[in-house]
Design an enzyme around this catalytic site. Structure first.
Site, PDB file in Angstrom:
ATOM      1  CB  CYS A 147      -0.968  -0.040   1.184  1.00  0.00           C
ATOM      2  SG  CYS A 147      -2.367   1.103   0.996  1.00  0.00           S
ATOM      3  CG  HIS A 151      -3.808  -3.818   2.629  1.00  0.00           C
ATOM      4  ND1 HIS A 151      -2.873  -3.424   3.558  1.00  0.00           N
ATOM      5  CD2 HIS A 151      -4.338  -2.688   2.107  1.00  0.00           C
ATOM      6  CE1 HIS A 151      -2.842  -2.098   3.608  1.00  0.00           C
ATOM      7  NE2 HIS A 151      -3.720  -1.627   2.735  1.00  0.00           N
ATOM      8  CD  GLU A 173      -1.675  -6.583   4.776  1.00  0.00           C
ATOM      9  OE1 GLU A 173      -1.870  -5.415   5.154  1.00  0.00           O
ATOM     10  OE2 GLU A 173      -1.247  -6.867   3.628  1.00  0.00           O
TER      11      GLU A 173
END
Length: 527
Positions: free
Chosen positions: A372, A502, A504
């Site tokens: 990001c 993202h 994750e």
């Protein structure tokens, strides 16, 4: 509507692992063939977690449908292996906003609007919207907190409306160990259970958190004063690896106790959990250059994604401290690390330190992953130090920069409010062929990834810096696109990948996101 309900409350202290316990129980029941879902109730007045400071509250977890949630939803998604949605979280702000708006519309037919029944009815409506066999409801905070009482009252009412036999109340509490007298002290837990009883809830199980294994006599005391059978008082001491909790609870036969209490019909017997969490870890040193250091949870999903990929969690380095260092000092500090992660964030604070770390990683062939804001800073660093745009910046940090290589997205310029107005949730992105990213995704040409940002790469104005899917010397290769630049990379580097999204948030136990696996593999190969 759920068939059975498990209510998880917390006592004595906050942050003792209600979310992990609840998610672990859900995983055990899922292993037994039951359909399980979860609801995290947060008693704060925020409508969602989107505007909360990560230094105080930890990371904001973004769901597939673009909801900004408490980090506990990340625990549920990783443990249960199912995608969380906006309906998996309820805040006091959402409930009160709904009730007040309904009152303004005249929907209560002139009644005096009160906490009971109007607020409690809305809480019960939200609970009943989730359709599953077993619904795990975690009530945030600690029993006794004034803001949480209305939610406890709502689930108490619901338990009698739906039948108390369909509800199981599990109270997670903490028994401290006094090193001065070498004994466990159960009094705080006794008083916590009393608070729960005064509300009208008798817990069916007490899950006792401790620093180390507790003695039987202390458990017997907790059982006696808590009014809970000794079999249903379960000790869970601290563990080095939080992903061992489901296995520990399984060995303590919690799934059988819950099945017996709720009269659950188990479709299969489980002799061994199919729980593939890593137990051995590669000896790799990874640095994460951070600006939110007020809590260990500010970058929770990234830390867990690295961990679940089989490496030790990264060391956190304060990006503001790097701003004061010379290049030589940074080189001495970062030379101890074999990989570097630049995570997301907002605001100018600490960004120049991150840019210095990016320059070091690029010039010294250290595997680098930018996420990001991290990707945006990689573009800024490249513009300054390769293309010679010395004052290149993001308009987020410098509105008057002559080289706005990162700029506010066009639709964001019309936004007046901050809450829930970013580009959020899963978006379909094109992965360009002949790139490292295309290889990482196993040759897929498109994937859905979750986003949370307002600013974008200013590709239209600075397209001379980039090549789409091509490996051109001294240019950044674009490896993923939508209407925006979604990923950049350098093919000449061992691992130099920046992504606007993202990854994750999509890591699961036993199934870490491929970008993190590729990052770890690149570090190993680069050693």
């Amino acid at each position: 509507m759920a068939e059975k309900y498990i209510i998880v409350t917390g006592g004595v202290l906050s942050g003792i692992g209600k979310g992990v316990v609840s998610a672990s129980i859900g995983r055990l029941l899922k292993e037994l063939g039951l359909t399980v879902n979860s609801l995290k109730i947060d008693p704060y007045l925020n409508v969602d977690a989107g505007t909360m400071n990560p230094n105080q509250h930890g990371e904001v977890f973004v769901t597939e449908d673009g909801y900004e949630a408490d980090l506990d939803l990340g625990h549920y998604e990783r443990f249960l292996g199912i995608e969380m949605k906006s309906f998996n979280n309820m805040t006091a702000g959402q409930v009160y906003k709904y009730v007040i708006e309904k009152e303004r519309e005249g929907k209560y037919l002139g009644a005096t609007v009160q906490m009971v029944p109007h607020v409690t009815e809305r809480v019960k409506e939200r609970i009943e919207e989730i359709d599953t066999e077993v619904l795990l409801i975690e009530i945030g905070g600690t029993v006794g907190d004034i803001e949480g009482e209305i939610f406890l009252e709502a689930v108490r009412e619901l338990s009698f409306e739906k039948g108390r036999e369909n509800f199981m109340f599990i109270h997670v509490t903490f028994v401290p160990y006094l090193h001065v007298t070498n004994e466990f002290k159960t009094k705080p837990t006794q008083q916590s259970v009393q608070l729960l009883r005064r509300i009208g809830i008798q817990p069916d199980m007490l899950l006792v958190r401790t620093e180390k294994e507790i003695d039987l006599s202390s458990l017997e005391k907790v059982a006696l004063f808590g009014g809970v059978p000794l079999d249903y008082v379960v000790n869970l001491p601290d563990l080095a690896n939080v992903y061992e909790v489901p296995q520990i609870l399984y060995e303590k036969n919690i799934h059988s106790l819950i099945s017996s209490k709720l009269n659950l019909e188990i479709s299969k017997e489980v002799e061994e959990l199919s729980w593939k969490c890593p137990k051995t870890f590669k000896n790799l040193k990874i640095a994460m250059i951070c600006k939110y250091l007020g809590t260990d949870d500010a970058y929770k999903s990234i830390m867990e994604s690295v961990f679940l990929s089989g490496a030790k969690r990264p060391d956190l380095i304060n990006s503001e401290e790097l701003e004061e260092m010379s290049e030589e000092e940074i080189k001495i500090l970062l030379s101890k690390y074999e990989g570097i992660i630049i995570p997301g964030g907002f605001g100018a604070r600490g960004t120049e330190g991150k840019i210095k770390a990016i320059k070091y990683a690029r010039e010294n062939n250290v595997p680098l992953l930018g996420i990001c804001l991290g990707m945006q800073l990689m573009v800024i660093e490249y513009a300054r130090n390769v293309f010679g745009y010395k004052e290149a910046n993001s308009t987020e940090f410098d509105e008057n920069t002559p080289y706005p290589v990162i700029d506010l997205m066009e639709e964001q310029k019309k936004m007046l409010n901050l809450g829930g107005t970013m580009r959020l949730g899963a978006q379909n992105i094109e992965i360009l062929p002949n790139t490292k990213l295309h290889e990482i995704y196993g040759g897929k040409n498109s994937v859905f990834e979750r986003h949370r940002h307002r600013y974008e790469v200013n590709y239209k104005e600075f397209d001379n810096m980039f090549e789409k899917g091509k490996n051109t010397p001294n240019k950044l290769s674009i490896s993923a696109m939508t209407d925006f630049v979604e990923a950049i990379e350098l093919s000449s580097h061992p691992f130099y990948i920046g992504i606007q999204y993202h990854p994750e948030f999509k890591t699961k136990v036993g199934d870490p996101h491929p970008i993190f696996k590729a990052f770890i593999e690149a570090i190993e190969q680069n050693k």
